[in-house]
Structure formats: structure tokens, C-alpha cells
Scaffold this motif. Structure first.
Motif, PDB file in Angstrom:
ATOM      1  N   ALA A  24       0.825  -1.211   0.000  1.00 42.26           N
ATOM      2  CA  ALA A  24       0.000   0.000   0.000  1.00 42.26           C
ATOM      3  C   ALA A  24       0.857   1.258   0.000  1.00 42.26           C
ATOM      4  O   ALA A  24       0.440   2.301  -0.511  1.00 42.26           O
ATOM      5  CB  ALA A  24      -0.941  -0.004   1.213  1.00 42.26           C
ATOM      6  N   LEU A  25       2.055   1.150   0.542  1.00 39.99           N
ATOM      7  CA  LEU A  25       2.990   2.280   0.549  1.00 39.99           C
ATOM      8  C   LEU A  25       3.800   2.376  -0.742  1.00 39.99           C
ATOM      9  O   LEU A  25       4.609   3.279  -0.904  1.00 39.99           O
ATOM     10  CB  LEU A  25       3.949   2.156   1.745  1.00 39.99           C
ATOM     11  CG  LEU A  25       3.318   2.306   3.121  1.00 39.99           C
ATOM     12  CD1 LEU A  25       4.319   1.943   4.212  1.00 39.99           C
ATOM     13  CD2 LEU A  25       2.797   3.734   3.310  1.00 39.99           C
ATOM     14  N   GLY A  26       3.590   1.427  -1.652  1.00 43.42           N
ATOM     15  CA  GLY A  26       4.313   1.433  -2.916  1.00 43.42           C
ATOM     16  C   GLY A  26       5.669   0.758  -2.863  1.00 43.42           C
ATOM     17  O   GLY A  26       6.477   0.909  -3.781  1.00 43.42           O
ATOM     18  N   VAL A  27       5.924   0.023  -1.803  1.00 44.86           N
ATOM     19  CA  VAL A  27       7.202  -0.681  -1.665  1.00 44.86           C
ATOM     20  C   VAL A  27       7.162  -1.922  -2.559  1.00 44.86           C
ATOM     21  O   VAL A  27       6.211  -2.707  -2.478  1.00 44.86           O
ATOM     22  CB  VAL A  27       7.446  -1.090  -0.199  1.00 44.86           C
ATOM     23  CG1 VAL A  27       8.709  -1.927  -0.062  1.00 44.86           C
ATOM     24  CG2 VAL A  27       7.500   0.143   0.693  1.00 44.86           C
ATOM     25  N   PRO A  28       8.162  -2.104  -3.424  1.00 48.41           N
ATOM     26  CA  PRO A  28       8.197  -3.321  -4.234  1.00 48.41           C
ATOM     27  C   PRO A  28       8.324  -4.547  -3.323  1.00 48.41           C
ATOM     28  O   PRO A  28       9.114  -4.544  -2.382  1.00 48.41           O
ATOM     29  CB  PRO A  28       9.454  -3.166  -5.094  1.00 48.41           C
ATOM     30  CG  PRO A  28       9.817  -1.725  -5.013  1.00 48.41           C
ATOM     31  CD  PRO A  28       9.296  -1.224  -3.705  1.00 48.41           C
ATOM     32  N   THR A  29       7.516  -5.559  -3.589  1.00 47.49           N
ATOM     33  CA  THR A  29       7.550  -6.773  -2.779  1.00 47.49           C
ATOM     34  C   THR A  29       7.592  -8.006  -3.672  1.00 47.49           C
ATOM     35  O   THR A  29       7.167  -7.980  -4.822  1.00 47.49           O
ATOM     36  CB  THR A  29       6.315  -6.872  -1.863  1.00 47.49           C
ATOM     37  OG1 THR A  29       5.138  -6.931  -2.678  1.00 47.49           O
ATOM     38  CG2 THR A  29       6.217  -5.681  -0.912  1.00 47.49           C
ATOM     39  N   ILE A  30       8.105  -9.061  -3.107  1.00 46.64           N
ATOM     40  CA  ILE A  30       8.116 -10.355  -3.784  1.00 46.64           C
ATOM     41  C   ILE A  30       7.934 -11.415  -2.705  1.00 46.64           C
ATOM     42  O   ILE A  30       8.420 -11.264  -1.586  1.00 46.64           O
ATOM     43  CB  ILE A  30       9.421 -10.574  -4.585  1.00 46.64           C
ATOM     44  CG1 ILE A  30       9.323 -11.835  -5.438  1.00 46.64           C
ATOM     45  CG2 ILE A  30      10.628 -10.592  -3.674  1.00 46.64           C
ATOM     46  CD1 ILE A  30      10.437 -11.961  -6.472  1.00 46.64           C
ATOM     47  N   GLU A  31       7.225 -12.465  -3.044  1.00 43.01           N
ATOM     48  CA  GLU A  31       6.987 -13.543  -2.095  1.00 43.01           C
ATOM     49  C   GLU A  31       7.793 -14.766  -2.512  1.00 43.01           C
ATOM     50  O   GLU A  31       7.692 -15.233  -3.650  1.00 43.01           O
ATOM     51  CB  GLU A  31       5.507 -13.885  -2.025  1.00 43.01           C
ATOM     52  CG  GLU A  31       4.676 -12.758  -1.424  1.00 43.01           C
ATOM     53  CD  GLU A  31       3.270 -13.180  -1.096  1.00 43.01           C
ATOM     54  OE1 GLU A  31       3.116 -14.209  -0.405  1.00 43.01           O
ATOM     55  OE2 GLU A  31       2.345 -12.468  -1.525  1.00 43.01           O
TER      56      GLU A  31
END
Length: 106
Positions: A24-31
Motif C-alpha cells: 500500500a505504501l508502494g514498496v516493491p515486494t516479492i513472495e
């Protein structure tokens, strides 16, 4: 400055909630679970290595990995689990490194 943050914890510890907050903060994420599934998708070298090591009977008719059958093999035999990890982990780490490099590229 870039930072890499890894979320770990047991079942129902809030990892997904925190992941969604970062997103939601625009932080790139990967699982990592998604990466683990991607490296054993049809056409990927890790899937071929798994079939060569444990048998083609672990492939479904559509070419996907029969995860249930593989689980039965590797969780019944610690050495089989180590062989599976030796196959998948290098591919997982390579994909994660590639993703990280893309996040920091200018």
C-alpha cells in the motif's frame, strides 16, 4: 538508500498483513513462495531436474508438478528433501537476485 527486508514468522503471525501494508505504501515486494512455484513451472530447468531425479511420474498430464506426490516423497525421506532443496534453492536464489537487481537498476 535501498534496504531489503525479509518477513518471516509462523502461520498466522501477520506476514501477509505487513506485506500488504508495504504494498500500500508502494514498496516493491516479492513472495518467496511465488518464486518457489515459478521455478518449477513447466519449461523451467528445475522442473526437468526434479523429474530426472525423482521420476517423471511426478508430472501431471498438463506438465505441471504434482506437488502432493512430491511432498509424499520428500517428507518421507530426509535425503530426498535435501536433494530437492539442492535442485530448487539455486534457481530460487537466482530469481530473487534478478528481481532485486531490477529494483535497484537506474
Amino acid at each position: 538508500m535501498s534496504r531489503v527486508i525479509g518477513l518471516t514468522g509462523g502461520v498466522a503471525s501477520g506476514k501477509s498483513h505487513v506485506l500488504h501494508l508495504f504494498q500500500a505504501l508502494g514498496v516493491p515486494t516479492i513472495e518467496a513462495d511465488d518464486v518457489g512455484r515459478a521455478v518449477v513451472a513447466p519449461g523451467q530447468p528445475a522442473l526437468t531436474e526434479i523429474a530426472d531425479t525423482f521420476g517423471a511420474h511426478l508430472l501431471l498430464a498438463d506438465g505441471n508438478l504434482d506437488r502432493r506426490a512430491l511432498r509424499a516423497v520428500v517428507f518421507a525421506d530426509a535425503s530426498a528433501l535435501k536433494r530437492l532443496e539442492a535442485i530448487t534453492h539455486p534457481h530460487i536464489f537466482a530469481m530473487l537476485r534478478q528481481w532485486l537487481a531490477a529494483q535497484t537498476a537506474p
